[in-house]
Enzyme design. Sequence first.
Site, PDB file in Angstrom:
ATOM      1  N   ASP A 164       0.854  -1.188   0.000  1.00  0.00           N
ATOM      2  CA  ASP A 164       0.000   0.000   0.000  1.00  0.00           C
ATOM      3  C   ASP A 164       0.892   1.240   0.000  1.00  0.00           C
ATOM      4  O   ASP A 164       2.113   1.140   0.167  1.00  0.00           O
ATOM      5  CB  ASP A 164      -0.983   0.006   1.191  1.00  0.00           C
ATOM      6  CG  ASP A 164      -0.292  -0.163   2.523  1.00  0.00           C
ATOM      7  OD1 ASP A 164       0.795   0.420   2.711  1.00  0.00           O
ATOM      8  OD2 ASP A 164      -0.831  -0.874   3.393  1.00  0.00           O
ATOM      9  N   LYS A 187      -4.135   0.056  -1.567  1.00  0.00           N
ATOM     10  CA  LYS A 187      -5.042  -0.770  -0.770  1.00  0.00           C
ATOM     11  C   LYS A 187      -5.999   0.132  -0.003  1.00  0.00           C
ATOM     12  O   LYS A 187      -5.616   1.213   0.416  1.00  0.00           O
ATOM     13  CB  LYS A 187      -4.188  -1.574   0.220  1.00  0.00           C
ATOM     14  CG  LYS A 187      -4.950  -2.341   1.252  1.00  0.00           C
ATOM     15  CD  LYS A 187      -4.027  -2.950   2.301  1.00  0.00           C
ATOM     16  CE  LYS A 187      -3.796  -2.041   3.479  1.00  0.00           C
ATOM     17  NZ  LYS A 187      -2.970  -2.616   4.533  1.00  0.00           N
TER      18      LYS A 187
HETATM   19  C1  R5P Z   1      -1.153  -1.232   7.373  1.00  0.00           C
HETATM   20  O1  R5P Z   1      -1.083  -0.016   7.277  1.00  0.00           O
HETATM   21  C2  R5P Z   1      -0.016  -2.077   7.801  1.00  0.00           C
HETATM   22  O2  R5P Z   1       1.188  -1.570   7.292  1.00  0.00           O
HETATM   23  C3  R5P Z   1      -0.171  -3.528   7.383  1.00  0.00           C
HETATM   24  O3  R5P Z   1      -0.203  -3.604   5.978  1.00  0.00           O
HETATM   25  C4  R5P Z   1      -1.446  -4.121   7.898  1.00  0.00           C
HETATM   26  O4  R5P Z   1      -1.705  -3.703   9.202  1.00  0.00           O
HETATM   27  C5  R5P Z   1      -1.413  -5.623   7.866  1.00  0.00           C
HETATM   28  O5  R5P Z   1      -2.580  -6.120   8.468  1.00  0.00           O
HETATM   29  P1  R5P Z   1      -3.317  -7.411   7.925  1.00  0.00           P
HETATM   30  O6  R5P Z   1      -2.308  -8.527   7.913  1.00  0.00           O
HETATM   31  O7  R5P Z   1      -4.410  -7.635   8.918  1.00  0.00           O
HETATM   32  O8  R5P Z   1      -3.839  -7.108   6.563  1.00  0.00           O
END
Ligand code: R5P
Length: 292
Positions: A164, A187
């Site tokens: 993202d 994302k």
């Molecule tokens: C979001 O900003 C973080 O950098 C991670 O991409 C995210 O928290 C990952 O969480 P999950 O594994 O639940 O998608």
Amino acid sequence: MIVAGLSPGSKEFAESLASASGFGLIHAEGKVFPDGEVYVRVEGDVEHTVIVVQTMSRPQDTSIIQAMLLADALRGLRARRIILVSPYTAYARQDKRFLPGEPISIAVILRSLYTAGYNEYYTIEIHKEEALSAFPGSAVSIYPYYYMASKAGIGGDHLILAPDIGALRRAERLARSLGAQYDYLVKRRDRVTGEITVEPKHLNVKGRKVVIVDDIISTGGTVSKAARLLLDQGAESVEVLVAHAVLAGNALEKLKGSGVRRVVAGNTLPRVDDPLVEYVDLAPLVSDSLSI
Ligand code: R5P
């Protein structure tokens, strides 16, 4: 001297930090009272400068309370410079009021740790470095990805991908140090349901070995959606380089189902025994970053 904390994963990290730094090591003691309250104790004499290793592993709230109690215990034993090394900082992603009425959780945690008695704070990859400004003493977030990539054989022939836009800076920095190409996805996460959607985007990944770089895998939603998109567009393989493998719920199954070949994670949290996940010991990197 180093005091090994009580949360899961802290002992291993403290032992490795002691051997990398040459500092002496003692272990904190702890128990839980029948009503659920936690108790900690540090026995013996302590030095002027003490490094407490206490990662914020699950149950995170207990780990945080134990860290606070340890600081006060050490003040009582006349330690004067108390440093907290918390390889994983919980609550780091709630770094703003996304919806009205929410707290800035990470600011509350960092302020409370300072008030409890810590003068300095070290962590590994705190999601957004700006969050550290809430800690009134000196606070450092260590960037682990170049170190991890070199230990894991990830180099200039890989394509580094940020899942993202928030992850773009860390991916770009890694790609530049490796002399690799990089790209990113867009994302979106529904703030109420947590549902993740990845915008369809054409990436030039045909036949490429792709490495997704992220700070944390929690539910595995972000990485598995990105991996599927990359493999659908012809990537030869998808690996993940992540500082914190939280792996909540069925995250591992999701990752396996999405075709991820390998997850390279820091040992900031207790190890999961699964062939998909390979750990890199980050204690030597922390040892080099400490200014003692
Ligand atoms: C979001 O900003 C973080 O950098 C991670 O991409 C995210 O928290 C990952 O969480 P999950 O594994 O639940 O998608």
